[in-house]
Structures are given as C-alpha cells and as structure tokens.
Design a protein around this motif. Structure first.
Motif, PDB file in Angstrom:
ATOM      1  N   ILE A  60      71.145  64.451  21.461  1.00 10.81           N
ATOM      2  CA  ILE A  60      70.365  63.540  20.618  1.00 10.81           C
ATOM      3  C   ILE A  60      69.269  62.937  21.493  1.00 10.81           C
ATOM      4  CG2 ILE A  60      70.429  61.557  19.069  1.00 10.81           C
ATOM      5  CD1 ILE A  60      73.488  61.963  18.903  1.00 10.81           C
ATOM      6  N   PRO A  61      68.017  63.329  21.292  1.00 11.69           N
ATOM      7  CA  PRO A  61      66.932  62.813  22.146  1.00 11.69           C
ATOM      8  C   PRO A  61      66.646  61.345  21.865  1.00 11.69           C
ATOM      9  CG  PRO A  61      66.045  64.185  20.391  1.00 11.69           C
ATOM     10  CD  PRO A  61      67.543  64.312  20.304  1.00 11.69           C
ATOM     11  N   PRO A  62      66.010  60.653  22.791  1.00 11.77           N
ATOM     12  CA  PRO A  62      65.760  59.216  22.635  1.00 11.77           C
ATOM     13  C   PRO A  62      64.985  58.843  21.375  1.00 11.77           C
ATOM     14  CG  PRO A  62      65.313  59.910  24.874  1.00 11.77           C
ATOM     15  CD  PRO A  62      65.533  61.155  24.095  1.00 11.77           C
ATOM     16  N   PHE A  63      64.113  59.736  20.910  1.00  9.89           N
ATOM     17  CA  PHE A  63      63.277  59.409  19.755  1.00  9.89           C
ATOM     18  C   PHE A  63      63.946  59.718  18.420  1.00  9.89           C
ATOM     19  CE2 PHE A  63      62.144  63.710  21.210  1.00  9.89           C
ATOM     20  CZ  PHE A  63      62.419  64.442  20.051  1.00  9.89           C
ATOM     21  N   ALA A  64      65.183  60.218  18.414  1.00 10.71           N
ATOM     22  CA  ALA A  64      65.853  60.628  17.178  1.00 10.71           C
ATOM     23  C   ALA A  64      66.046  59.447  16.230  1.00 10.71           C
ATOM     24  CB  ALA A  64      67.187  61.272  17.504  1.00 10.71           C
ATOM     25  N   LYS A  65      65.856  59.695  14.935  1.00 10.40           N
ATOM     26  CA  LYS A  65      66.084  58.669  13.928  1.00 10.40           C
ATOM     27  C   LYS A  65      67.560  58.572  13.566  1.00 10.40           C
ATOM     28  CE  LYS A  65      61.463  59.026  11.893  1.00 10.40           C
ATOM     29  NZ  LYS A  65      60.677  59.317  10.659  1.00 10.40           N
ATOM     30  N   ASP A  66      68.268  59.692  13.660  1.00 10.40           N
ATOM     31  CA  ASP A  66      69.710  59.687  13.441  1.00 10.40           C
ATOM     32  C   ASP A  66      70.338  60.796  14.272  1.00 10.40           C
ATOM     33  OD1 ASP A  66      69.851  62.212  11.894  1.00 10.40           O
ATOM     34  OD2 ASP A  66      68.813  61.067  10.346  1.00 10.40           O
ATOM     35  N   GLU A  67      71.651  60.833  14.280  1.00  9.95           N
ATOM     36  CA  GLU A  67      72.363  61.760  15.156  1.00  9.95           C
ATOM     37  C   GLU A  67      72.473  63.169  14.609  1.00  9.95           C
ATOM     38  OE1 GLU A  67      76.921  60.663  14.602  1.00  9.95           O
ATOM     39  OE2 GLU A  67      75.627  58.888  14.718  1.00  9.95           O
ATOM     40  N   LYS A  68      71.996  63.418  13.389  1.00  7.79           N
ATOM     41  CA  LYS A  68      72.121  64.745  12.791  1.00  7.79           C
ATOM     42  C   LYS A  68      71.349  65.812  13.556  1.00  7.79           C
ATOM     43  CE  LYS A  68      72.869  63.033   8.077  1.00  7.79           C
ATOM     44  NZ  LYS A  68      72.329  62.995   6.687  1.00  7.79           N
ATOM     45  N   ILE A  69      70.329  65.396  14.301  1.00  7.59           N
ATOM     46  CA  ILE A  69      69.549  66.369  15.066  1.00  7.59           C
ATOM     47  C   ILE A  69      70.439  67.134  16.047  1.00  7.59           C
ATOM     48  CG2 ILE A  69      68.924  64.756  16.917  1.00  7.59           C
ATOM     49  CD1 ILE A  69      66.188  66.106  17.022  1.00  7.59           C
ATOM     50  N   GLY A  70      71.565  66.530  16.442  1.00 10.23           N
ATOM     51  CA  GLY A  70      72.464  67.166  17.392  1.00 10.23           C
ATOM     52  C   GLY A  70      73.030  68.490  16.907  1.00 10.23           C
ATOM     53  N   TYR A  71      73.070  68.685  15.587  1.00  6.31           N
ATOM     54  CA  TYR A  71      73.561  69.959  15.048  1.00  6.31           C
ATOM     55  C   TYR A  71      72.577  71.101  15.288  1.00  6.31           C
ATOM     56  CZ  TYR A  71      77.266  67.311  12.772  1.00  6.31           C
ATOM     57  OH  TYR A  71      78.360  66.512  12.543  1.00  6.31           O
ATOM     58  N   LYS A  72      71.348  70.765  15.672  1.00  2.00           N
ATOM     59  CA  LYS A  72      70.342  71.790  15.939  1.00  2.00           C
ATOM     60  C   LYS A  72      70.043  71.932  17.434  1.00  2.00           C
ATOM     61  CE  LYS A  72      67.915  70.934  11.567  1.00  2.00           C
ATOM     62  NZ  LYS A  72      66.612  70.553  10.941  1.00  2.00           N
ATOM     63  N   THR A  73      70.534  71.013  18.229  1.00  2.00           N
ATOM     64  CA  THR A  73      70.156  70.973  19.649  1.00  2.00           C
ATOM     65  C   THR A  73      71.358  71.163  20.577  1.00  2.00           C
ATOM     66  OG1 THR A  73      70.314  68.559  19.561  1.00  2.00           O
ATOM     67  CG2 THR A  73      68.120  69.526  19.294  1.00  2.00           C
ATOM     68  N   PHE A  74      72.375  71.910  20.128  1.00  2.00           N
ATOM     69  CA  PHE A  74      73.521  72.158  21.005  1.00  2.00           C
ATOM     70  C   PHE A  74      73.184  73.210  22.058  1.00  2.00           C
ATOM     71  CE2 PHE A  74      74.106  74.790  17.214  1.00  2.00           C
ATOM     72  CZ  PHE A  74      74.372  76.058  17.737  1.00  2.00           C
ATOM     73  N   ASN A  75      72.102  73.968  21.838  1.00  3.19           N
ATOM     74  CA  ASN A  75      71.564  74.884  22.849  1.00  3.19           C
ATOM     75  C   ASN A  75      70.100  74.562  23.101  1.00  3.19           C
ATOM     76  OD1 ASN A  75      73.335  77.951  21.881  1.00  3.19           O
ATOM     77  ND2 ASN A  75      73.961  76.306  23.226  1.00  3.19           N
ATOM     78  N   ALA A  76      69.646  74.840  24.316  1.00  7.30           N
ATOM     79  CA  ALA A  76      68.234  74.700  24.687  1.00  7.30           C
ATOM     80  C   ALA A  76      67.798  75.998  25.352  1.00  7.30           C
ATOM     81  CB  ALA A  76      68.036  73.523  25.647  1.00  7.30           C
ATOM     82  N   ARG A  77      66.674  76.531  24.950  1.00  2.39           N
ATOM     83  CA  ARG A  77      66.189  77.790  25.510  1.00  2.39           C
ATOM     84  C   ARG A  77      65.591  77.567  26.892  1.00  2.39           C
ATOM     85  NH1 ARG A  77      65.593  82.058  21.824  1.00  2.39           N
ATOM     86  NH2 ARG A  77      64.005  82.983  23.158  1.00  2.39           N
ATOM     87  N   ALA A  78      66.011  78.370  27.857  1.00  2.00           N
ATOM     88  CA  ALA A  78      65.520  78.236  29.229  1.00  2.00           C
ATOM     89  C   ALA A  78      64.004  78.367  29.302  1.00  2.00           C
ATOM     90  CB  ALA A  78      66.176  79.284  30.121  1.00  2.00           C
ATOM     91  N   GLU A  79      63.449  79.205  28.442  1.00  2.00           N
ATOM     92  CA  GLU A  79      62.018  79.483  28.496  1.00  2.00           C
ATOM     93  C   GLU A  79      61.162  78.269  28.134  1.00  2.00           C
ATOM     94  OE1 GLU A  79      64.224  83.281  27.375  1.00  2.00           O
ATOM     95  OE2 GLU A  79      64.323  81.139  26.918  1.00  2.00           O
ATOM     96  N   THR A  80      61.714  77.316  27.373  1.00  2.00           N
ATOM     97  CA  THR A  80      60.918  76.180  26.889  1.00  2.00           C
ATOM     98  C   THR A  80      61.549  74.826  27.197  1.00  2.00           C
ATOM     99  OG1 THR A  80      61.979  76.345  24.701  1.00  2.00           O
ATOM    100  CG2 THR A  80      59.901  77.546  25.017  1.00  2.00           C
ATOM    101  N   VAL A  81      62.702  74.808  27.868  1.00  2.22           N
ATOM    102  CA  VAL A  81      63.452  73.565  28.025  1.00  2.22           C
ATOM    103  C   VAL A  81      62.676  72.494  28.792  1.00  2.22           C
ATOM    104  CG1 VAL A  81      64.608  74.301  30.155  1.00  2.22           C
ATOM    105  CG2 VAL A  81      65.710  72.632  28.647  1.00  2.22           C
TER     106      VAL A  81
END
Length: 211
Positions: A60-81
C-alpha cells in the motif's frame, strides 16, 4: 508473477540461515499456501542489523486512498520498480528479504486445465525473494505495514511454465539488497533471473482448496 508461496521452516532454522536478531514478540507460523493479503514473514535492516518482521502481502503506497490497492501490488516488475510511483520510494530505502520454502505456478494443459507446480531450491535451503515494504495509515489512524515481491523474466527452467518468476537472492546478495545506501545500478543488477538450480514438481490442486 508470484501469487502463492509456502513457508514451513522453523523459526530457529530461519534465524540461523538469515542471521537476524531475535525479537521477543516474533514467531513464525508454518503455512503451505500464503496468498496476497496474508501476513508474511520478512527480514529488514535497522542500523545495519537484521531483524524479522511481518507485513501484509500487497504493498500500500503512501498516497493510497484505501488499502484495496494492495490486491494489485503484491508483485512489482523488476523492469519498472525503480520508477513506478507505487514502488519507487520503497525501492530507494525500504527493501526486505522474504523467505519461502517454495512457490507455486500454474501451466495450462492441452485439455484446457491448469496444472500447478511447486518450485524449490535443489539445495533444500529457503528461497529468498527480493521484496519492498511500506507503512500506511487508514482513516482510523491504524498503521498497516505491507510488502511486495519483485518479479523478473524467467530463467530457462521456469520459462517452460510461466513468463515471470520472483527475484531470488543468494546469501551473498542479502547485505547488498538490504543496504540503505545501495546504488541503484547495483540494485537493478540484482534483479536478474535466478541462475541456481531449481526443483520443479507437479502437485495436486487439492492443496489450494479451502478447508
């Protein structure tokens, strides 16, 4: 991607392998099917010393409005992280090690089904994923610490199953990954496909059914 993994090692074995300083309030609960939103064990660096921690899987990044974003950010791509807004701050200063006994991937069969595979190290040692973590507070001011697992292109063995795999670090890379003053170029170099030996086995889908 990496969306399921296990951790079954005993706490004392993890302490010996990762050389972390024990915390009285920390314990490990063996689990064969960890999934996004679960609490997962990790190792962080504090003033040059390693300590265990628990994070919710799904950053959950600092700017998130709610914690639901975590369902999309359980992985981070090495190429763009290092550049993506959700991860770039954590990439600079909040890196962690995420231990695992194995991870799982699914391959589509000719019949149209999905065959699960379990992937381990041939050596029998724990897998160590390159991770990032963040802190975030909700409207009730509750603090939530969360994490993500970085993925990269598959090595030759994994390419037979999936087009991504988690970044797996070797023990000689742990300090470089955890170093708060790590050079971006060197950190990106660590985010490469694993070159060690993996044991890849077909398993039954029964393991993933809710009980």
């Amino acid at each position: 991607m990496c969306g399921r993994f296990s951790l079954t090692e005993a706490l004392e074995d993890l302490k010996e392998y990762y050389q972390f300083n024990m915390r009285d309030d920390f314990d490990v609960y063996p689990h064969i099917n960890l999934a996004p939103s679960n609490q997962v064990a990790a190792i962080v660096s504090v003033e040059g010393k390693r300590y265990p921690a628990y994070f919710r899987w799904g950053l959950i990044p600092p700017f998130a409005k709610d914690e639901k974003i975590g369902y999309k950010t359980f992985n981070a791509r090495a190429e763009t992280v290092s550049e993506k807004p959700s991860f770039r701050r954590a990439f600079r200063s909040k890196r962690c090690l995420i231990p695992a006994s194995s991870f799982y991937e699914w391959k589509k069969t000719e019949e149209g089904n999905k065959q699960p595979y379990e992937i381990k190290l041939v050596s029998g040692d724990p897998l160590t994923f390159a991770g990032l973590w963040e802190s975030w507070r909700n409207e009730q001011n509750d603090l939530i610490r969360s994490c993500t697992i970085i993925t990269t292109e598959p090595n030759s063995a994994m390419s037979q199953i999936h087009d991504r795999m988690p970044v797996i670090l070797s023990p000689d890379q742990f300090d470089r990954w955890l170093n708060h003053d790590g050079d971006v170029e060197e950190l990106n170099y660590l985010l490469s496909p694993f070159t060690g030996e993996l044991k890849i086995s077909k398993i039954s889908g029964e393991r993933f059914k809710r009980k």
